[in-house]
Design a protein around this motif. Structure first.
Motif, PDB file in Angstrom:
ATOM      1  N   ASP A  73       1.201  -6.995   5.411  1.00 49.19           N
ATOM      2  CA  ASP A  73       1.607  -8.398   5.445  1.00 49.19           C
ATOM      3  C   ASP A  73       2.706  -8.525   6.497  1.00 49.19           C
ATOM      4  N   VAL A  76       6.810 -12.316   5.620  1.00 48.91           N
ATOM      5  CA  VAL A  76       7.069 -12.721   4.237  1.00 48.91           C
ATOM      6  C   VAL A  76       8.577 -12.733   4.013  1.00 48.91           C
ATOM      7  N   TYR A  78      11.349 -12.226   1.227  1.00 42.45           N
ATOM      8  CA  TYR A  78      11.582 -11.802  -0.154  1.00 42.45           C
ATOM      9  C   TYR A  78      12.565 -12.691  -0.895  1.00 42.45           C
ATOM     10  N   THR A  81      11.091 -15.597  -3.165  1.00 40.34           N
ATOM     11  CA  THR A  81      10.221 -15.300  -4.304  1.00 40.34           C
ATOM     12  C   THR A  81      10.397 -16.308  -5.431  1.00 40.34           C
ATOM     13  N   PHE A 119       9.909  -8.436  -6.159  1.00 40.86           N
ATOM     14  CA  PHE A 119       9.133  -8.681  -4.941  1.00 40.86           C
ATOM     15  C   PHE A 119       8.275  -7.473  -4.578  1.00 40.86           C
ATOM     16  N   GLU A 122       5.483  -6.904  -6.965  1.00 40.50           N
ATOM     17  CA  GLU A 122       4.427  -7.887  -6.763  1.00 40.50           C
ATOM     18  C   GLU A 122       3.566  -7.530  -5.555  1.00 40.50           C
ATOM     19  N   LEU A 123       4.186  -7.092  -4.471  1.00 39.64           N
ATOM     20  CA  LEU A 123       3.406  -6.640  -3.323  1.00 39.64           C
ATOM     21  C   LEU A 123       2.450  -5.524  -3.718  1.00 39.64           C
ATOM     22  N   CYS A 126      -0.531  -6.402  -5.643  1.00 39.85           N
ATOM     23  CA  CYS A 126      -1.543  -7.057  -4.825  1.00 39.85           C
ATOM     24  C   CYS A 126      -2.129  -6.136  -3.757  1.00 39.85           C
ATOM     25  N   THR A 319       1.172 -13.552   4.325  1.00 36.16           N
ATOM     26  CA  THR A 319       1.241 -14.479   3.195  1.00 36.16           C
ATOM     27  C   THR A 319       2.293 -15.553   3.396  1.00 36.16           C
ATOM     28  N   VAL A 321       5.064 -15.968   1.903  1.00 39.56           N
ATOM     29  CA  VAL A 321       5.786 -16.408   0.705  1.00 39.56           C
ATOM     30  C   VAL A 321       7.237 -16.633   1.085  1.00 39.56           C
ATOM     31  N   PHE A 327       1.042 -13.842  -3.122  1.00 35.20           N
ATOM     32  CA  PHE A 327       1.340 -12.534  -2.535  1.00 35.20           C
ATOM     33  C   PHE A 327       0.066 -11.775  -2.171  1.00 35.20           C
TER      34      PHE A 327
END
Length: 444
Positions: A73, A76, A78, A81, A119, A122-123, A126, A319, A321, A327
Motif C-alpha cells: 500500500d 496511507v 496511520y 485510523t 493500524f 489492521e494492515l 488485510c 488505500t 485511509v 484497509f
C-alpha cells in the motif's frame, strides 16, 4: 542454524507488468514456496521442488488456497485510523473538520503507540505487509510507528509530516525545525531493521518555499531515503497551489523546482496532471500512487490510466485511509477497476494484482527486496481463501481461468479472504482461532 519452511498451495507472482508483457507472471496451480531464513529460496511446482527439500522440513498445507506476495500500500495515513468514514463536502473542509483535530493527539506517545498497534494489526489482517505511511508533525508519532513496526519485523516506510503554514497552530512546525527533526529521525530509523524513512512534506500549500527548499536539500543529502507527498488531487487544491506558487508551470512543477522528483519519490493521486507532468514523472522515475476509494469518497476525480500508460508513469495502488474507506487492498482493487472503467480503461485482474505487489515494489525502487518470489527476496506473503464467504465460494467454484479466479477475489474479496499473512517468513496474522493452517513434516 538454517531454518527451512515450505508452503503448499496455488502460487502466483509477477516478473513484469502484464499490461506490457505477455510473459509477466508465474502461476503454479499445485505449487510450493520454500523459505530459508526469512527469504525466498524457491517457488515453483510442488512436483518438482518437494524432492529437494531437506529432511524434516515442515510443509504448511494450504491446498485449496492461493499464495501471493504481501500486498504493498503506497499511500496511507496511520493517524487517520480513528477518523475513517468522516463526512465532508470535499478535501479541504475534510482536512479542517476532521484530519487536523485528530492529528493533534499524536504528540502523546501513549496515544500514538495505541493507534500504531491497531493500524498495523489492521494492515496485516488485510494482507498488507508493506506500506508508505504518513505520521504527523510530531516526532513522537514517528517513533511510535516505527517502534511498533520494528517489533513485528515489518518492511515499512514512514515519515514525519512537514507543515509550516496554512494549518492550525497546534500542528505547525518551522522550515528549519521540521527538516532538522526529519534528519534526526532518518538517522534513528532509516534502515533500522526493516524500517525505511520517507521525507514527507504534506502537500505544497502547507509548506513555505523555505521548507520545500530544505526538504529538497535533505532528499539530495540522503538519496536512498524515500519522499512522499500529495499532488493534483482536487481542483480546488490545484487552484490554491496556483495562487500560492504563480511562478510554477503546474502543481507538480512546484516540487520539481525544489529537487523533489527522483527515484523513490511517491506522489499520491496525480489526477489533474497534464502530459508534460507525466513525462517528467517518467523521466525522473517519480511514481504515482493511485487512491481510488478516497478519490471517490471525496469526489476528487478519476485517475487517467490511458494517459499515464502512454507516458509510462510508474504506478502503484493505495488505500489512502482515512480518506479511503477500507484497509483492504482487495476492496481497493474493486474500486480501481470501476474508476478505470469510468475513464474508458479496462483493468484485468492480473494487472490489479501486479499493481498491488510487484508494481508497488517497482514504484518504490524495492524490486529484489519485496514484491515477488524471486530467490533471495524477503518472504512477505499472504494466503488467500477463495472459499472465505459463501458468495465467493460459489463464484470461484465456477471460474474457468486464472483471470476469472483473480477477478472474483478482487471484486468480492475483503479482509475475510485473508487466511494468513507472513512477514519475513513468520506468520503475523492468522484468521480466526484455528483451522486456517495445517502443518505436517514432509518425508520423501
Amino acid at each position: 542454524m538454517t531454518q527451512h519452511q515450505a508452503y503448499r498451495a496455488s502460487i502466483l507472482h509477477f516478473t513484469a507488468d502484464p499490461a506490457f508483457n505477455d510473459d509477466a507472471y508465474a502461476w503454479h496451480e499445485d505449487g510450493l514456496l520454500v523459505i530459508e531464513d526469512g527469504r525466498v529460496k524457491a517457488a515453483g511446482d510442488h512436483a518438482q521442488l518437494h524432492k529437494d527439500l531437506p529432511q524434516g522440513t515442515v510443509v504448511h498445507d494450504y491446498r485449496g488456497k492461493l499464495i501471493v506476495p504481501g500486498f504493498i500500500d503506497t499511500h496511507v495515513h496511520y493517524p487517520q485510523t480513528d477518523m475513517i468514514a468522516s463526512p465532508a463536502p470535499g478535501l479541504l473542509p475534510w482536512l479542517d473538520t476532521y484530519t487536523f483535530p485528530t492529528e493533534r493527539k499524536f504528540d502523546d506517545p501513549e496515544h500514538a503507540h495505541d493507534v500504531a498497534r491497531f493500524f498495523l494489526d489492521e494492515l496485516l489482517r488485510c494482507g498488507t505487509t508493506t506500506a508508505m505511511v504518513y505520521c504527523t508533525v510530531h516526532p513522537n508519532s514517528v517513533n511510535a510507528f516505527f517502534g511498533e513496526s520494528h517489533k513485528r519485523n515489518l518492511r515499512m516506510v514512514a515519515g514525519k509530516v512537514l507543515m509550516d503554514r496554512n494549518c492550525p497552530e497546534f500542528l505547525c512546525d518551522t522550515a528549519e525545525g521540521g527538516v532538522r527533526q526529519s534528519e534526526e529521525l532518518i538517522n534513528t530509523w532509516h534502515k533500522h531493521g526493516r524500517q525505511l524513512y520517507a521525507i514527507t512534506p504534506r502537500f505544497a500549500p502547507t509548506s513555505t518555499v523555505a521548507q520545500l527548499q530544505l526538504a529538497g536539500e535533505l532528499a539530495r543529502a540522503y538519496p536512498d531515503t524515500f519522499l512522499q507527498t500529495h499532488v493534483a488531487e482536487n481542483t480546488d487544491e490545484v487552484a490554491w497551489v496556483k495562487s500560492l506558487f504563480p511562478e510554477s508551470r503546474s502543481y507538480l512543477d512546484v516540487y520539481d523546482r525544489y529537487g523533489m522528483m527522483r527515484p523513490r519519490a511517491m506522489y499520491a493521486h496525480c489526477i489533474w496532471l497534464d502530459d508534460h507532468d507525466r513525462a517528467r514523472m517518467r523521466e525522473t522515475q517519480s511514481a504515482a500512487s493511485i487512491c481510488p476509494t478516497s478519490n471517490l469518497f471525496l469526489g476528487s476525480g478519476l485517475f487517467d490510466f490511458q494517459r499515464a500508460d502512454e507516458a509510462q508513469v510508474p504506478m502503484s495502488l493505495a488505500t489512502d485511509v482515512g480518506g479511503g474507506t477500507s484497509f483492504s487492498m482487495l476492496q481497493t482493487m474493486n474500486e480501481v477497476y470501476k474508476v478505470a472503467r469510468m475513464g474508458g480503461t479496462y483493468l484485468p485482474a492480473l494487472r490489479m494484482f501486479y499493481m498491488a505487489t510487484l508494481g508497488g515494489a517497482r514504484s518504490m525502487q524495492l524490486e529484489g527486496t519485496i514484491g515477488n518470489f524471486a530467490p533471495g527476496v524477503e518472504a512477505d506473503f499472504v494466503v488467500l481463501d477463495p472459499q472465505a464467504t459463501p458468495l465467493l465460494a460459489r463464484r470461484t467454484a465456477r471460474t474457468e481461468s486464472l483471470e476469472e479466479l483473480l477477478f472474483a477475489l478482487a471484486l468480492l474479496g475483503d479482509d475475510r479472504t485473508v487466511a494468513a499473512t507472513y512477514s519475513g517468513g513468520k506468520r503475523v496474522h492468522l484468521r480466526g482461532e484455528s483451522g486456517a493452517e495445517k502443518s505436517s513434516t514432509f518425508a520423501c
